[in-house]
Each structure stands twice: as C-alpha cells, then as structure tokens.
Motif scaffolding. Structure first.
Motif, PDB file in Angstrom:
ATOM      1  N   TYR A   1      37.837  42.083 -20.742  1.00  0.00           N
ATOM      2  CA  TYR A   1      37.438  42.298 -21.860  1.00  0.00           C
ATOM      3  C   TYR A   1      37.916  43.760 -22.522  1.00  0.00           C
ATOM      4  O   TYR A   1      38.194  43.702 -23.647  1.00  0.00           O
ATOM      5  CB  TYR A   1      35.942  41.994 -21.983  1.00  0.00           C
ATOM      6  N   LEU A   2      37.659  44.610 -21.744  1.00  0.00           N
ATOM      7  CA  LEU A   2      37.992  45.991 -21.810  1.00  0.00           C
ATOM      8  C   LEU A   2      39.359  46.072 -22.343  1.00  0.00           C
ATOM      9  O   LEU A   2      39.999  46.896 -23.211  1.00  0.00           O
ATOM     10  CB  LEU A   2      37.702  46.874 -20.950  1.00  0.00           C
ATOM     11  N   ASP A   3      40.316  45.657 -21.613  1.00  0.00           N
ATOM     12  CA  ASP A   3      41.654  45.484 -21.938  1.00  0.00           C
ATOM     13  C   ASP A   3      42.203  44.859 -23.308  1.00  0.00           C
ATOM     14  O   ASP A   3      42.855  45.279 -24.161  1.00  0.00           O
ATOM     15  CB  ASP A   3      42.580  44.848 -20.646  1.00  0.00           C
ATOM     16  N   MET A   4      41.087  43.870 -23.656  1.00  0.00           N
ATOM     17  CA  MET A   4      41.565  43.603 -24.598  1.00  0.00           C
ATOM     18  C   MET A   4      41.188  43.953 -25.867  1.00  0.00           C
ATOM     19  O   MET A   4      41.727  44.097 -27.107  1.00  0.00           O
ATOM     20  CB  MET A   4      41.045  41.957 -24.849  1.00  0.00           C
ATOM     21  N   ARG A   5      40.042  44.718 -25.757  1.00  0.00           N
ATOM     22  CA  ARG A   5      39.235  45.541 -26.665  1.00  0.00           C
ATOM     23  C   ARG A   5      40.275  46.842 -27.132  1.00  0.00           C
ATOM     24  O   ARG A   5      40.438  47.148 -28.281  1.00  0.00           O
ATOM     25  CB  ARG A   5      37.802  45.856 -26.351  1.00  0.00           C
ATOM     26  N   ASP A   6      40.716  47.493 -25.868  1.00  0.00           N
ATOM     27  CA  ASP A   6      41.223  48.744 -26.142  1.00  0.00           C
ATOM     28  C   ASP A   6      42.432  48.819 -26.226  1.00  0.00           C
ATOM     29  O   ASP A   6      43.238  49.740 -26.781  1.00  0.00           O
ATOM     30  CB  ASP A   6      40.922  49.464 -24.925  1.00  0.00           C
ATOM     31  N   ASN A   7      43.367  47.611 -25.749  1.00  0.00           N
ATOM     32  CA  ASN A   7      44.899  47.513 -26.135  1.00  0.00           C
ATOM     33  C   ASN A   7      45.182  46.308 -26.765  1.00  0.00           C
ATOM     34  O   ASN A   7      45.955  45.403 -26.166  1.00  0.00           O
ATOM     35  CB  ASN A   7      45.430  47.642 -24.908  1.00  0.00           C
ATOM     36  N   PRO A   8      44.721  46.012 -28.045  1.00  0.00           N
ATOM     37  CA  PRO A   8      44.943  44.648 -28.577  1.00  0.00           C
ATOM     38  C   PRO A   8      46.533  44.220 -29.011  1.00  0.00           C
ATOM     39  O   PRO A   8      46.604  43.030 -28.929  1.00  0.00           O
ATOM     40  CB  PRO A   8      44.210  44.960 -30.002  1.00  0.00           C
ATOM     41  N   GLU A   9      47.280  45.127 -28.908  1.00  0.00           N
ATOM     42  CA  GLU A   9      48.530  45.005 -29.331  1.00  0.00           C
ATOM     43  C   GLU A   9      49.413  44.784 -28.066  1.00  0.00           C
ATOM     44  O   GLU A   9      50.449  44.194 -28.242  1.00  0.00           O
ATOM     45  CB  GLU A   9      49.166  46.017 -30.150  1.00  0.00           C
ATOM     46  N   THR A  10      48.931  45.368 -26.731  1.00  0.00           N
ATOM     47  CA  THR A  10      49.701  45.299 -25.674  1.00  0.00           C
ATOM     48  C   THR A  10      49.151  44.585 -24.528  1.00  0.00           C
ATOM     49  O   THR A  10      49.927  43.922 -23.536  1.00  0.00           O
ATOM     50  CB  THR A  10      50.101  46.649 -25.120  1.00  0.00           C
ATOM     51  N   THR A  11      47.987  44.150 -24.520  1.00  0.00           N
ATOM     52  CA  THR A  11      47.356  43.005 -23.742  1.00  0.00           C
ATOM     53  C   THR A  11      48.129  41.866 -23.550  1.00  0.00           C
ATOM     54  O   THR A  11      48.289  41.164 -24.451  1.00  0.00           O
ATOM     55  CB  THR A  11      45.824  43.134 -24.047  1.00  0.00           C
ATOM     56  N   VAL A  12      47.964  41.315 -22.131  1.00  0.00           N
ATOM     57  CA  VAL A  12      48.779  40.120 -22.199  1.00  0.00           C
ATOM     58  C   VAL A  12      47.402  39.141 -22.409  1.00  0.00           C
ATOM     59  O   VAL A  12      47.979  37.910 -22.253  1.00  0.00           O
ATOM     60  CB  VAL A  12      49.212  40.005 -20.663  1.00  0.00           C
ATOM     61  N   PHE A  13      46.573  39.402 -22.223  1.00  0.00           N
ATOM     62  CA  PHE A  13      45.268  38.642 -22.042  1.00  0.00           C
ATOM     63  C   PHE A  13      44.980  38.021 -23.544  1.00  0.00           C
ATOM     64  O   PHE A  13      44.639  38.811 -24.546  1.00  0.00           O
ATOM     65  CB  PHE A  13      43.870  38.970 -21.383  1.00  0.00           C
ATOM     66  N   GLY A  14      44.406  36.768 -23.451  1.00  0.00           N
ATOM     67  CA  GLY A  14      43.850  36.227 -24.852  1.00  0.00           C
ATOM     68  C   GLY A  14      42.446  35.269 -24.315  1.00  0.00           C
ATOM     69  O   GLY A  14      42.130  35.412 -23.214  1.00  0.00           O
TER      70      GLY A  14
ATOM     71  N   LYS B   1      48.647  35.449 -23.336  1.00  0.00           N
ATOM     72  CA  LYS B   1      48.810  35.112 -24.850  1.00  0.00           C
ATOM     73  C   LYS B   1      50.242  34.423 -24.616  1.00  0.00           C
ATOM     74  O   LYS B   1      50.621  33.661 -25.685  1.00  0.00           O
ATOM     75  CB  LYS B   1      49.040  36.443 -25.532  1.00  0.00           C
ATOM     76  N   ALA B   2      51.223  34.949 -23.948  1.00  0.00           N
ATOM     77  CA  ALA B   2      52.406  34.546 -24.079  1.00  0.00           C
ATOM     78  C   ALA B   2      52.769  33.148 -23.477  1.00  0.00           C
ATOM     79  O   ALA B   2      54.064  32.534 -23.509  1.00  0.00           O
ATOM     80  CB  ALA B   2      53.467  35.335 -23.310  1.00  0.00           C
ATOM     81  N   SER B   3      51.872  32.509 -22.815  1.00  0.00           N
ATOM     82  CA  SER B   3      52.068  31.060 -22.183  1.00  0.00           C
ATOM     83  C   SER B   3      52.104  30.138 -22.782  1.00  0.00           C
ATOM     84  O   SER B   3      51.246  30.090 -23.984  1.00  0.00           O
ATOM     85  CB  SER B   3      50.959  31.008 -21.091  1.00  0.00           C
TER      86      SER B   3
END
Length: 318
Positions: free
Chosen positions: A61-74, A86-88
């Motif tokens: 959740y922190l990675d999605m919040r702080d790195n919305p452009e680069t995070t791989v997670f959704g 996100k890329a799957s």
C-alpha cells in the motif's frame, strides 16, 4: 523493481512480486505469505516479525501510494480486495465483485446457506469427535481487524474427563500432560479449484491458535487432480478436511486428518476474546467446565438428531 534471484535475500515487496508473478492471479497479503512459506521463500526474508503478512500489505500500500507511476502493484475493485501486478494479463478482466473470472466461486447448487451446515458439523463433532462445538458469529465482532482471516466459523473443545475417571484425570494434570484440546473449523458450502487457495489459507489463518484446525465442506470436488492438491496442502500445513453429508449425517467423514499442535497460541486467543463475545464466552465456559468437571451442553451448539438433520436439508433442497 525486479525480482532477485531466490538465492539472495528479498525484501517484502520483492517477495510479493515474485509470488504474484508465479501464481498469476490476485492474492491478498495472507495468501501471499502462506504461499511464500509453502514454497520456502519465507526463509529469504531476514526480519519477519510476528505478523509478516501485515508487513507485506503495508509495504504494498505504501509503494502504491508513494510511487504511483513506477509501482508494479495494483489492487482489485470491490471486496474483498486483492493485489495484482499491473502489467499482468489478469489485471483487466474483472467481475463486478472485483475478482477475475478464473477465481470466482461457481454458482451454488443448493438452497441452504453456509451457516445451515453448522448444525450438521455440531452433530458430527459431538458424536464422532467427542467435542462440544460453539458457533462464532462474526457479525458480533468489533470490526477493528480483518475478521475474515481472524475468526473461525466454529470452535470446539475436547474434555478428557468425559472418558477418564477423576483420579486419572487429576493425575494427568499434575504430570503436565496435555489433556484438553481446542479445535477450529472453517466451513464452506463447496470446495473446488475455484475457491481452494482462498478457503484453505483462510482456514490456516483462522486456526493458528488451536491444537487442530479443519476446513469443512458439504460439496467436495472429487476429481483426482483436485484431491491430490488438497492432500498436498493438508500435509504441508497440517489442516484437516471434513466432508459433511446432508443426506446421511452419519456418513460425514474426516477426509484428511489435522496435525495436532502441542502449543496453543494464547496471544491470538486473547485477541479473539477481545474482538468477539462468542469466543470470549466459549473460553469462560471452558474454564468453568474444566473446574467443575462437567459439561453444560446448553451453553454450546444444540445437537440435533440425524432424522431432524435429514428433514432440515430435505426442506433446503425442495
């Protein structure tokens, strides 16, 4: 971010990405951690703490919040929410519940509800396992935690004084022999590949406090491949499997036995007692029954007779 070779140490984010890449479908934090343990990847995390699955969820959740452009997670829409890459390819085709079609539970073939099975399990547990059961109503909980992954559907306790005379029972207690055993049950109307992993790891999480944990269902996929996978999971995690028979209550059976754990998780039991009044009353009742060496069945789930159970499920099917 890229996954490291598994011979090296991983961060929690790298572990989550690796599991989601390999499993190829949305998972929540508990499922990610349980699969990681199953595959041995948990040994590559240097510092785990007591609740590593919560650390996984918080980090994502922190990675999605702080790195919305680069995070791989959704994450999926709706509830319950699960994490995706996100890329799957599985990230886009979702149902109205937010889960991809491949993991949506099949439509029920029966009219009865999951909770309708409680009386059948209460009968089987009383007659064949010699334990008194208590339903834990989730809706009574305080809602401060992930109730789905904390609360079992039913709990039970085995009292040795029902089989041993008083002197032998007291001797066992004085010698420090573990005589009293606690059981945890997670019930599902049906169990197949469509809901196996979620249901199984829910049972793993909900039974972590007990001596024995069981996943219970009335509609069990009998396919060879499915039963092989269910056997593998049961052996790996020590969770037993019980099949209920709504037509012949005496034909209910333990398909795979649970592995008995010697130690009770008192910390989790304390949390459950705080969260849920049914579980708290169960613990209070157990203490009183042990002290008095007598079971007051009216404080536990009512045990119906086979003919009453058959009539009940006949009406459900009609």
């Amino acid at each position: 971010m890229t996954c490291r070779d598994i011979t090296n140490r991983m961060t929690f984010l790298e572990l989550a990405e690796k599991i989601l890449t390999e499993e190829k479908h949305p998972l929540n934090e508990v499922e990610i951690w349980e699969i990681a343990k199953e595959k041995g990847y948990d040994r590559l995390i240097s510092t785990k703490g007591k609740t590593p699955w919560k650390t996984i969820g918080a980090n994502i959740y922190l990675d999605m919040r702080d790195n919305p452009e680069t995070t791989v997670f959704g994450k999926t829409e709706g509830r319950p929410k699960r994490f995706i890459l996100k890329a799957s390819s599985y990230a886009t085709p979702a149902t109205s519940e937010g889960a991809p079609a491949e993991i949506v539970t099949k439509n029920s073939k029966t009219a009865y509800s999951e909770r309708d099975l409680h009386s059948l399990l209460a009968y089987y547990a009383s007659v064949y396992m010699k334990v008194a059961t208590k339903t834990v109503f989730h809706e009574k909980s305080s809602k401060r935690s992930f109730n789905q992954w904390l609360h079992p559907d039913m709990v039970s306790v085995y009292y040795p004084f029902t089989e041993f005379d008083s002197d032998l029972y007291d001797l066992g207690l004085q010698m420090g022999i573990q005589l009293i055993r606690f059981f945890s049950f997670e019930l599902k109307k049906e169990l197949s590949f469509s809901n196996l992993r979620e249901s199984f790891f829910q049972a793993v999480s909900n039974s972590s406090w007990a001596n024995e944990g069981y996943l219970v269902t009335a509609d069990l996929d009998q396919g060879e491949e499915f039963m092989g996978e269910l056997r593998r999971l049961s052996t790996s995690f020590g969770i037993g499997v019980i099949r209920l028979d709504t037509e012949e209550p005496d034909d209910c059976e333990v398909v795979f036995p649970a592995k008995n754990k010697d130690e009770l998780d008192l910390e989790t039991m304390s949390k459950l007692s705080i969260e849920n009044p049914d579980f708290k009353n169960f613990i209070i009742r157990t203490r009183k029954d042990i002290h008095g060496k007598e079971i007051y069945q009216n404080h536990y789930d009512k045990v119906l007779q086979p003919e009453e159970l058959k009539l009940k499920y006949r009406k459900s099917h009609s």
